[in-house]
Design an enzyme around this catalytic site. Structure first.
Site, short mmCIF file in Angstrom:
data_model
loop_
_atom_site.label_atom_id
_atom_site.label_comp_id
_atom_site.label_asym_id
_atom_site.label_seq_id
_atom_site.Cartn_x
_atom_site.Cartn_y
_atom_site.Cartn_z
N LYS A 1 -10.35 -0.76 10.64
CA LYS A 1 -10.46 -1.98 9.84
C LYS A 1 -10.71 -3.18 10.75
O LYS A 1 -10.67 -4.33 10.33
CB LYS A 1 -9.20 -2.19 9.01
CG LYS A 1 -9.00 -1.05 8.00
CD LYS A 1 -7.89 -1.34 7.05
CE LYS A 1 -7.39 -0.09 6.34
NZ LYS A 1 -8.07 0.23 5.11
N CYS B 1 -4.76 2.40 -3.69
CA CYS B 1 -3.52 2.93 -3.10
C CYS B 1 -2.37 1.96 -3.31
O CYS B 1 -1.49 1.84 -2.43
CB CYS B 1 -3.68 3.24 -1.61
SG CYS B 1 -4.87 4.52 -1.29
N HIS C 1 0.87 -1.18 0.00
CA HIS C 1 0.00 0.00 0.00
C HIS C 1 0.91 1.24 0.00
O HIS C 1 2.02 1.19 0.53
CB HIS C 1 -0.83 -0.06 1.29
CG HIS C 1 -1.90 0.96 1.42
ND1 HIS C 1 -1.65 2.25 1.83
CD2 HIS C 1 -3.23 0.88 1.22
CE1 HIS C 1 -2.80 2.93 1.88
NE2 HIS C 1 -3.77 2.12 1.51
N GLN D 1 -4.63 -5.20 7.09
CA GLN D 1 -5.63 -6.08 6.47
C GLN D 1 -5.70 -7.46 7.11
O GLN D 1 -6.43 -8.31 6.64
CB GLN D 1 -5.35 -6.23 4.97
CG GLN D 1 -5.55 -4.96 4.19
CD GLN D 1 -6.98 -4.46 4.19
OE1 GLN D 1 -7.92 -5.22 4.44
NE2 GLN D 1 -7.17 -3.19 3.92
N ASP E 1 2.94 -4.44 8.15
CA ASP E 1 1.71 -3.67 7.99
C ASP E 1 0.56 -4.66 8.17
O ASP E 1 0.26 -5.45 7.29
CB ASP E 1 1.72 -3.05 6.57
CG ASP E 1 0.39 -2.41 6.21
OD1 ASP E 1 -0.58 -2.55 6.99
OD2 ASP E 1 0.32 -1.77 5.14
N1 PMP Z 1 -1.89 -0.66 4.65
C1 PMP Z 1 -2.85 -1.39 4.09
C2 PMP Z 1 -2.54 -2.76 3.58
C3 PMP Z 1 -4.13 -0.87 3.98
O1 PMP Z 1 -5.08 -1.57 3.42
C4 PMP Z 1 -4.38 0.44 4.47
C5 PMP Z 1 -5.75 1.06 4.34
N2 PMP Z 1 -6.34 0.86 3.10
C6 PMP Z 1 -3.34 1.13 5.05
C7 PMP Z 1 -2.12 0.55 5.13
C8 PMP Z 1 -3.54 2.51 5.60
O2 PMP Z 1 -4.43 2.47 6.68
P1 PMP Z 1 -5.01 3.82 7.28
O3 PMP Z 1 -5.58 4.59 6.15
O4 PMP Z 1 -6.04 3.36 8.26
O5 PMP Z 1 -3.88 4.54 7.93
#
Ligand code: PMP
Length: 597
Positions: A255, A393, A150, A232, A229
């Site tokens: 999430k 993203c 991401h 997910q 990270d």
């Molecule tokens: N890493 C991953 C794999 C994600 O899916 C996301 C959110 N889509 C993020 C990081 C960022 O999370 P946040 O927007 O809650 O900071």
């Protein structure tokens, strides 16, 4: 459900469900489905249809326990934490700090002191990049990522690289969307200072083999720290940061059925203790003077300013909620839902799944031939289905896969079978729309003439056809008549294949080209690879081709088909296939007046 699932090495931190380390088989009763009732938002209609929420990878919905905890905090306890001597501040601090304890238990941290509250995964990753980066990364060092990441696990490292002269390296993926282990290993060198990768991909659902990757890093780049990270993963299974043997683990409350604006950075205490502050301000200091400021110990050192107290308390309530959901049952439920989603999508003509990871968690990415991902998401919304479309993203990943974006369906513990049915039906309807769109494009260049008008009006054409069918004494003769017409139907299949897409929902290959003339008529050219279907297409062409669209709009083709006795001589499946042709005609007739379907 009451099914058997196999569980490996089960250490749950919510104290429920998995028995010991045996990895044996356990019987799982279905206690997951009732949990859906705890999510009030799911019980609504969108555009008149029950909501089917498939955007859980973007954010999950919140159970009543979370909503109530946030409300209760503001109604009863609202106050700043850590600072005041009055009761409200005491209660706020207690709620805030007990959420820290719950998080520590949830991920099996050694101590509450290893839990830093942030605004989310993004801030957690930025904090590590900034603070650990300042401590340990310099010119000539490598930061190893993967092509799955991401943007929030790419950009903070790029900023660090710019500041320090370090280099960001990305481990490549296979076409299926898995990290290529050998290539990952090859990129581990004495220069590697940080390795950061996602536990589960938000775009493809790939679940990384964390243990394998960690052991490679420990062996080939022992000087490197490992950052995960976990955005997910955390809502889908137990997290044990000690067992994972990593250095930092990041996730977001939203999430995980908790509020937005709150996240967690877990780090090994000995690392946190060495790291400089990220943001300066209140609560993160030991002593401040204009001569010198000394900093508080972690986690306070990294929690400058007034935190999102209600959000943290809401996160605590989300973890309480998860205590009701034993992980093996969550896993079994999500696996069953996942299989239905994948099987359903595979069954829709024109849908192409993107990525086929070895282990998948709760995400399916796909494209619909001829329809932009965003169009798919907008169209299915008309059927109450909430999906995400775009690059998620993950632009470098999209580039690697050779697509501009995908449609993404993501599910979780409250997703129901009826949600899946809505999803598949809605996606199928977009492929029907696709044919119509394609036809519009094809119109300009198509030189295939439509069938001649068979009678001066639709009514006259219908009367003639009814007369011919009524002349057949029984259903078998009617069927015979169709076969005969099928034999003399124009052979257009190959030409039509060049400029049309198959009519969705038909058992045989059916191609239909509809056009509108400047005089307001509809013309139809069609063919199929089955005799009886060709006969049926003759009937439809005789009925509609060359007729006025205004007249066709008023004409009930389905009633006409019943009148000629179609149910007597055509199987249900063939009639279902015919439905695709009828919908195309209706769309074209409606489209003439600008009436969208
Ligand atoms: N890493 C991953 C794999 C994600 O899916 C996301 C959110 N889509 C993020 C990081 C960022 O999370 P946040 O927007 O809650 O900071």
């Amino acid at each position: 459900m009451d099914e058997q699932v196999s569980i490996r090495g089960g250490n749950t931190t919510n104290g429920k469900g998995i028995e010991g380390e045996s990895g044996g088989r356990v019987t799982v009763p279905d206690s997951i489905s009732p949990l859906r009732q705890l999510f009030p938002i799911l019980n609504q209609t969108v555009r008149g249809v029950p909501l089917a929420y498939f955007d859980n990878a973007a954010t999950t919905q919140k159970p009543v326990g979370v909503i109530e905890a946030v409300k209760r905090y503001y109604e009863r306890d609202n106050s700043n934490v850590h600072r005041a001597a009055h009761d409200l501040a005491g209660r706020a601090t207690l709620g805030f700090e007990s959420a820290r304890t719950k998080v520590a238990q949830f991920i099996n941290a050694r101590s509450d002191r290893e839990i830093v509250f942030t605004r989310g995964t993004t801030e957690s990753l930025n904090l590590i990049a900034y603070s650990y980066g300042a401590l340990a990364v310099g010119a000539g060092d490598d930061i190893l990522l993967t092509e799955l990441e991401h943007h929030s696990n790419i950009v903070p490292w790029q900023l660090l690289a710019q500041r320090t002269g370090a280099k960001v390296v990305a481990a490549p993926l296979s076409d299926k969307g898995d990290i290529i282990i050998d290539q990952f290993r090859e990129r581990l060198t004495a220069r590697t200072k940080i390795v950061s990768f996602t536990h589960v991909s938000n775009a493809l659902g790939t679940m990384n083999p964390v243990a394998e990757l960690v052991s490679l890093v420990r062996r080939y780049a022992p000087q490197a720290i490992i950052v995960i990270d976990g955005a997910q993963w955390v809502a889908h299974g137990p997290t044990d940061v000690q067992a994972l043997d990593v250095d930092f683990y990041c996730f977001s409350a939203h999430k995980l059925f908790g509020p937005t604006g709150v996240g967690v950075l877990w780090g090994k205490y000995e690392l946190l203790e060495r790291m400089p502050p990220f943001l300066g301000g209140g609560d993160m200091i030991d002593r401040v003077s204009f001569r010198e400021t000394t900093f508080a110990k972690p986690p306070s050192r990294f929690e400058a300013g007034t935190p999102h107290i209600a959000g943290v308390i809401g996160l605590g309530a989300a973890l309480d909620f998860l205590g009701l959901a034993p992980w093996p049952e969550v896993a079994a439920h999500e696996k069953a839902i996942g299989e239905q989603v994948l099987e359903g999508l595979r069954g829709v003509d024109g849908v192409r799944l993107i990525g086929a990871p070895a282990q998948r968690i709760s995400v399916a990415s796909f494209r619909v031939d001829g329809v932009a991902p965003i169009d798919v998401a907008v169209m299915v919304n008309n059927n109450g289905v909430a999906l995400r479309a775009g690059h998620h993203c993950c632009m470098p990943l999209m580039e690697r896969l050779g697509v501009s974006g995908t449609v993404r369906a993501s599910w979780c513990l409250y997703t129901s079978q009826s949600d899946v049915e809505s999803l598949i039906a809605a996606v199928r309807s977009t492929t029907q729309r696709r044919s119509i769109k394609r036809l519009a494009k094809v119109e300009e260049r198509a030189v295939i003439p439509g069938a001649e008008r068979s009678a001066p009006s639709v009514a006259a054409a219908a009367a003639a056809l009814i007369g011919e069918f009524d002349g057949c004494p029984d259903a078998a003769m009617k069927q015979e008549l169709l076969f005969e017409w099928g034999q003399s139907h124009r052979n257009l299949l190959e030409r039509l294949k060049e400029c049309t897409t198959p009519v969705p929902g038909c058992m045989s290959e059916v191609r239909v080209l509809l056009r509108r003339t400047p005089d307001g008529e509809l013309t139809m050219a069609s063919d199929a690879n089955a005799g009886i279907v060709r006969g049926l297409l003759t009937v439809i062409e005789r009925l509609v081709s060359g007729q006025q669209i205004a007249e066709l709009r008023e004409f009930n083709i389905r009633a006409f088909l019943v009148r000629i006795g179609i149910d007597q001589f055509l199987s249900m499946q063939r009639r279902n296939g015919l439905e695709g042709v009828l919908q195309m005609i209706e769309a074209e007739v409606g489209a003439f007046e600008g009436v969208g379907r």
